[in-house]
Design a protein around this motif. Structure first.
Motif, short mmCIF file in Angstrom:
data_model
loop_
_atom_site.label_atom_id
_atom_site.label_comp_id
_atom_site.label_asym_id
_atom_site.label_seq_id
_atom_site.Cartn_x
_atom_site.Cartn_y
_atom_site.Cartn_z
N ILE A 122 0.83 -1.21 0.00
CA ILE A 122 0.00 0.00 0.00
C ILE A 122 0.86 1.26 0.00
O ILE A 122 0.54 2.25 -0.67
N ALA A 123 1.98 1.23 0.73
CA ALA A 123 2.84 2.42 0.81
C ALA A 123 3.40 2.84 -0.54
O ALA A 123 3.76 4.01 -0.74
N PHE A 124 3.49 1.91 -1.51
CA PHE A 124 4.05 2.21 -2.82
C PHE A 124 2.98 2.51 -3.87
O PHE A 124 3.32 2.81 -5.02
N ALA A 125 1.70 2.38 -3.48
CA ALA A 125 0.61 2.61 -4.43
C ALA A 125 0.41 4.10 -4.66
O ALA A 125 0.72 4.94 -3.81
N THR A 126 -0.13 4.44 -5.84
CA THR A 126 -0.38 5.85 -6.17
C THR A 126 -1.46 6.43 -5.27
O THR A 126 -1.32 7.53 -4.73
N MET A 127 -2.55 5.71 -5.09
CA MET A 127 -3.65 6.15 -4.23
C MET A 127 -3.56 5.41 -2.89
O MET A 127 -4.49 4.72 -2.47
N LEU A 132 -5.59 2.39 1.78
CA LEU A 132 -5.40 2.05 3.19
C LEU A 132 -6.71 2.14 3.95
O LEU A 132 -7.04 1.26 4.77
N LEU A 133 -7.48 3.20 3.69
CA LEU A 133 -8.76 3.38 4.40
C LEU A 133 -9.73 2.24 4.09
O LEU A 133 -10.37 1.69 5.00
N VAL A 134 -9.83 1.87 2.81
CA VAL A 134 -10.72 0.76 2.43
C VAL A 134 -10.25 -0.54 3.07
O VAL A 134 -11.06 -1.34 3.57
N SER A 135 -8.93 -0.77 3.10
CA SER A 135 -8.39 -1.99 3.71
C SER A 135 -8.68 -2.04 5.20
O SER A 135 -8.99 -3.11 5.75
N ILE A 136 -8.60 -0.90 5.87
CA ILE A 136 -8.88 -0.85 7.31
C ILE A 136 -10.34 -1.18 7.59
O ILE A 136 -10.67 -1.98 8.48
N LEU A 137 -11.25 -0.58 6.82
CA LEU A 137 -12.68 -0.83 7.02
C LEU A 137 -13.00 -2.30 6.76
O LEU A 137 -13.76 -2.93 7.52
N GLY A 160 -1.78 1.50 10.48
CA GLY A 160 -1.57 1.60 9.03
C GLY A 160 -0.96 2.93 8.64
O GLY A 160 -0.04 2.98 7.81
N ALA A 161 -1.45 4.03 9.22
CA ALA A 161 -0.90 5.34 8.89
C ALA A 161 0.56 5.44 9.31
O ALA A 161 1.38 6.02 8.58
#
Length: 376
Positions: A122-127, A132-137, A160-161
């Motif tokens: 996720i840290a290397f993704a453009t968005m 991250l928010l969708v993955s957390i939910l 995550g943040a």
């Protein structure tokens, strides 16, 4: 990775730092996986999910151009996609097996997979932040309970943040290291370019003025000759000859001034140039030990040797040894194949005029230029 001590010495500082960063991330992930598998207490399904997630994260680190320093390739792209699919698969397997686990085990699996995904994918993704928010939910809903959904989301968001942020800061640090190394090398090259520009400017000012005057007077003499004023034309040609001789003398004086170098000045200049290139120069011996008649030759050795270090190596340390019978200049960071440099051939010719010999050797990433004043 076949990383021998000799190969490690040849790596540049940015490459070493990038390798250190990647290995640190991989060792940390593997250490966490070992701890988590031990905490699973023989639960094979949990252990399998954790091991697959760990392997996928390590594969992501090995495929990231930011961490490897390699140019992006198709194989790295497929490895990245495959590792991401493995992470998603491990997460889905955990959801499918969630019913047979207690709440503590389920949360541990969900947190572990999300943590690895955050730091490696996720840290290397453009968005990255929306993902991250969708993955957390999704993780809070699949691995938690409705009673503590909000608290679970807040805790996952903090984790995550932090992981995404620390990974992005690490990538930022790597870029700064690369930029500093590029700036250091550019500064060293500018020192050489500035000296060339100075000589070119002086040569243009001295020779250009004389040649311009010669051209004007030659044209005037030509016109006078056509007009029948032979004596005036001859006088102008005499002046042209005098100007040409004077211009040649000025050019010789300029070149002589450029070529006349002194050993103390070259040693000081070498120290400044190598320092700008990020290489520390250590001087052993005394300049006074070098025979006075060989000071100019030794100065040329220092100049050419220093230029070769800047151009052809990633040296961080160099040693200049001066003595009565000869001198040596060695540096680390030498490439495996030094090749043949025209500057060294010129030095060999210059040394032969004073009865000196030149020898070079490269051992374990260290290049040594050795000079002896007398032929043995």
């Amino acid at each position: 990775m076949n990383l021998t001590p000799d190969r490690w010495r040849r790596l540049s500082d940015p490459t070493k730092y990038r390798l250190y960063t990647r290995l640190t991330l991989e060792v940390t992930v593997i250490g966490l996986a070992v701890f988590a598998v031990a905490a699973a207490r023989g639960h094979l399904a949990v252990a399998a999910i954790l091991v697959v997630s760990c392997g996928a994260a390590v594969a992501q680190f090995e495929a990231r151009p930011e961490l490897t320093g390699r140019a992006p390739s198709r194989s790295d792209t497929w490895l990245t996609v495959g590792a991401a699919v493995c992470l998603v698969g491990a997460w889905l397997c955990g959801v499918a097996l969630r019913a047979g686990w207690d709440d503590e085990t389920a949360r541990g699996v969900g947190w572990f997979v999300l943590a690895l995904a955050s730091v490696s994918t996720i840290a290397f993704a453009t968005m990255r932040w929306p993902i991250l928010l969708v993955s957390i939910l999704a993780t809070a809903a699949a691995y938690g309970s409705s009673a503590d959904f909000v608290q679970h989301c807040v805790a996952l968001l903090a984790m995550g943040a932090f992981l995404v942020g620390i990974t992005r800061l690490t990538m930022w640090t790597l870029r700064i290291v690369d930029d500093l190394d590029d700036a250091r090398r550019t500064e060293a090259q500018l020192h050489v370019a500035e000296e060339r520009l100075r000589f070119a400017r002086d040569l243009h000012d001295v020779v250009g003025r004389g040649f311009s005057t010669v051209a004007v007077k030659s044209e005037l003499a030509s016109r006078l000759s056509r007009a029948g004023a032979a004596e005036q034309a001859a006088a102008e040609m005499d002046e042209v000859k005098a100007l040409a001789v004077a211009s040649m003398e000025e050019m010789r004086a300029l070149v002589r001034g450029y070529r006349d170098i002194d050993l103390p000045g070259e040693v000081a200049g070498a120290r400044a140039l190598l320092d700008a290139a990020g290489c520390r120069l250590v001087v052993e011996g005394d300049i006074a030990a070098v025979p006075p008649t060989l000071h100019e030759t030794a100065a040329w050795v220092v100049r050419e040797g220093t230029t070769n270090i800047v151009r052809h190596s990633s040296a961080t340390a160099a040693t200049l040894s001066l003595g009565q019978s000869g001198m040596t200049l060695s540096n680390d960071g030498a490439p495996a194949d030094e090749g043949e440099h025209s500057g060294l051939r010129g030095l060999a010719e210059r040394l032969s005029d004073v009865g000196g010999v030149l020898a070079t050797r490269s051992e374990q990433g260290t290049f040594t230029l050795e000079i002896r004043w007398e032929t043995v």
